[in-house]
Enzyme design. Structure first.
Site, PDB file in Angstrom:
ATOM      1  N   HIS A   1       0.851  -1.185   0.000  1.00  0.00           N
ATOM      2  CA  HIS A   1       0.000   0.000   0.000  1.00  0.00           C
ATOM      3  C   HIS A   1       0.891   1.242   0.000  1.00  0.00           C
ATOM      4  O   HIS A   1       1.878   1.285   0.730  1.00  0.00           O
ATOM      5  CB  HIS A   1      -0.887  -0.027   1.259  1.00  0.00           C
ATOM      6  CG  HIS A   1      -1.661   1.227   1.493  1.00  0.00           C
ATOM      7  ND1 HIS A   1      -1.458   2.045   2.583  1.00  0.00           N
ATOM      8  CD2 HIS A   1      -2.635   1.804   0.747  1.00  0.00           C
ATOM      9  CE1 HIS A   1      -2.287   3.078   2.511  1.00  0.00           C
ATOM     10  NE2 HIS A   1      -3.008   2.958   1.411  1.00  0.00           N
TER      11      HIS A   1
ATOM     12  N   HIS B   1       0.994  11.924  -1.460  1.00  0.00           N
ATOM     13  CA  HIS B   1       0.100  11.410  -0.421  1.00  0.00           C
ATOM     14  C   HIS B   1      -0.925  12.480  -0.075  1.00  0.00           C
ATOM     15  O   HIS B   1      -0.614  13.389   0.675  1.00  0.00           O
ATOM     16  CB  HIS B   1       0.917  11.057   0.819  1.00  0.00           C
ATOM     17  CG  HIS B   1       0.300   9.999   1.657  1.00  0.00           C
ATOM     18  ND1 HIS B   1       0.946   9.408   2.704  1.00  0.00           N
ATOM     19  CD2 HIS B   1      -0.910   9.411   1.606  1.00  0.00           C
ATOM     20  CE1 HIS B   1       0.155   8.500   3.249  1.00  0.00           C
ATOM     21  NE2 HIS B   1      -0.969   8.489   2.606  1.00  0.00           N
TER      22      HIS B   1
END
Ligand SMILES: *[C@@H]1O[C@H](CO)[C@@H](O)[C@H](O)[C@H]1NC(C)=O
Ligand SMILES: *[C@@H]1O[C@H](CO)[C@@H](O)[C@H](O)[C@H]1NC(C)=O
Ligand SMILES: *[C@@H]1O[C@H](CO)[C@@H](O)[C@H](O)[C@H]1NC(C)=O
Ligand SMILES: *[C@@H]1O[C@H](CO)[C@@H](O)[C@H](O)[C@H]1NC(C)=O
Length: 297
Positions: A38, A84
């Protein structure tokens, strides 16, 4: 002297990269359980970072499924950057550099296939992704489903080739995009939610009690592979960050809150094992051993 060194060095070189176990190569792709990294490009010790190993080292460890978030680069809206949520929080470099790293690894490992799951945070047109795959020289390597008895262009679960067949075809990269895929424009970028459902993400309960279908809305488990989001967050000042401290337990093969425990819960609910289990910190716990066990080895 050489005669002594070679027999010692040669086996060492062979085990540098963990390969997918041979019995798995002939199973349909849709019957494999892959442990996935991930946020694979967010590497380092900071709160916003999800992995310790770089992408090459993740692949060398035996990971064959890489997930990554993309956004428009702040300084160039025509470039896709691995960030992110925002590039200020965490900038994992450009998508083209990431693809080149994966491409270089595939070139060095001609019997392996890798799957990418990219998210399209800024909902850019899929042609922009196609341009980046071309720039990285990977567009010819990506698997394009053919046949598709479903009539909607989506390859049904029982028609997927095996890893060995994909290797033989020279199609060793499988690419999914969460939003904005359009196979009539870029046929090798597959619509994630036409092929998979996902369990909820952002879990803060270390026992991982939830395997319900979270996305796509209203989906059932019929004729869809599935992705289990098995990465733990901890809330710090109201912000969820990866739980690094608990990673060895979260990524254990068995035990409360482990990969094995959540996979078992999901299998009970959905009638078959997960296709992908996404984890943070692939070097913690026993991720590759969990992959073997979940595949029945
Ligand atoms: C990736 O990590 C490996 C193992 O730590 C290291 O040898 C290699 O130099 C790293 N690659 C890059 C590009 O940093
Ligand atoms: C599981 O997650 C779903 C969201 O996808 C939520 O609606 C449901 O309440 C959760 N169930 C439990 C037992 O936490
Ligand atoms: C797992 O541990 C939690 C406490 O961390 C506990 O509440 C839960 O009942 C345990 N679950 C199982 C299946 O043992
Ligand atoms: C693969 O097939 C076996 C045998 O039917 C089944 O038990 C397992 O759950 C399947 N795994 C996946 C990921 O579909």
């Amino acid at each position: 002297m050489k005669c002594f060194i070679y027999p010692i060095l040669f086996p060492l070189l062979l085990i540098l990269t963990n390969a997918l176990d041979p019995p798995l190569l002939t199973l349909p792709y849709s019957n494999l359980t892959l442990l996935g990294a991930h946020d694979s490009p967010f590497i380092g010790p900071h709160l916003t970072q999800n992995q310790n190993l770089n992408v090459t080292a993740q692949l060398d460890l035996g990971i064959r499924f890489l997930q990554g978030q993309t956004h428009r680069a702040p300084d160039d809206e025509n470039r896709l950057q691995l960030c992110h949520t925002s590039c200020v929080l965490e900038d994992g470099g450009s998508l083209v550099d990431f693809l080149r790293i994966v491409g270089a690894w595939l070139e060095k490992n001609p019997a392996e296939i890798v799957t990418l799951l990219l998210t399209n945070g800024d909902r850019v047109g899929v042609e922009m992704f196609g341009g980046v795959f071309k720039e990285a020289g990977l567009d010819g390597l990506v698997f394009v489903p053919s046949g598709g008895g479903g009539g909607n262009g989506v390859l049904p679960m029982n028609e997927w080739p095996s890893v060995q067949e994909m290797v033989d075809m020279g199609k060793r990269l499988v690419v999914f995009l969460d939003y904005g895929a359009n196979p009539s424009s870029i046929p090798y970028i597959l619509d994630e939610f036409a092929y998979f459902f996902e369990t909820p993400f952002g879990e803060t309960n270390p026992s991982f009690p939830n395997c319900s279908i979270d996305r796509p809305p209203g989906a059932t488990a019929d004729n869809r592979m599935y992705i289990v989001n098995h990465f733990l967050n901890v809330e710090i000042l109201g912000i969820k960050v990866p739980d690094r401290i608990r990673a060895p337990r979260t990524n254990a093969v068995r035990g409360n809150g482990s990969i094995g425990a959540q996979a078992e819960l999901c299998e009970g609910l959905h009638g078959r094992g997960p296709n992908v289990v996404l984890v943070d910190f692939v070097d913690q716990g026993e991720v590759i051993e969990a992959q073997r066990v979940l595949n029945g080895l």
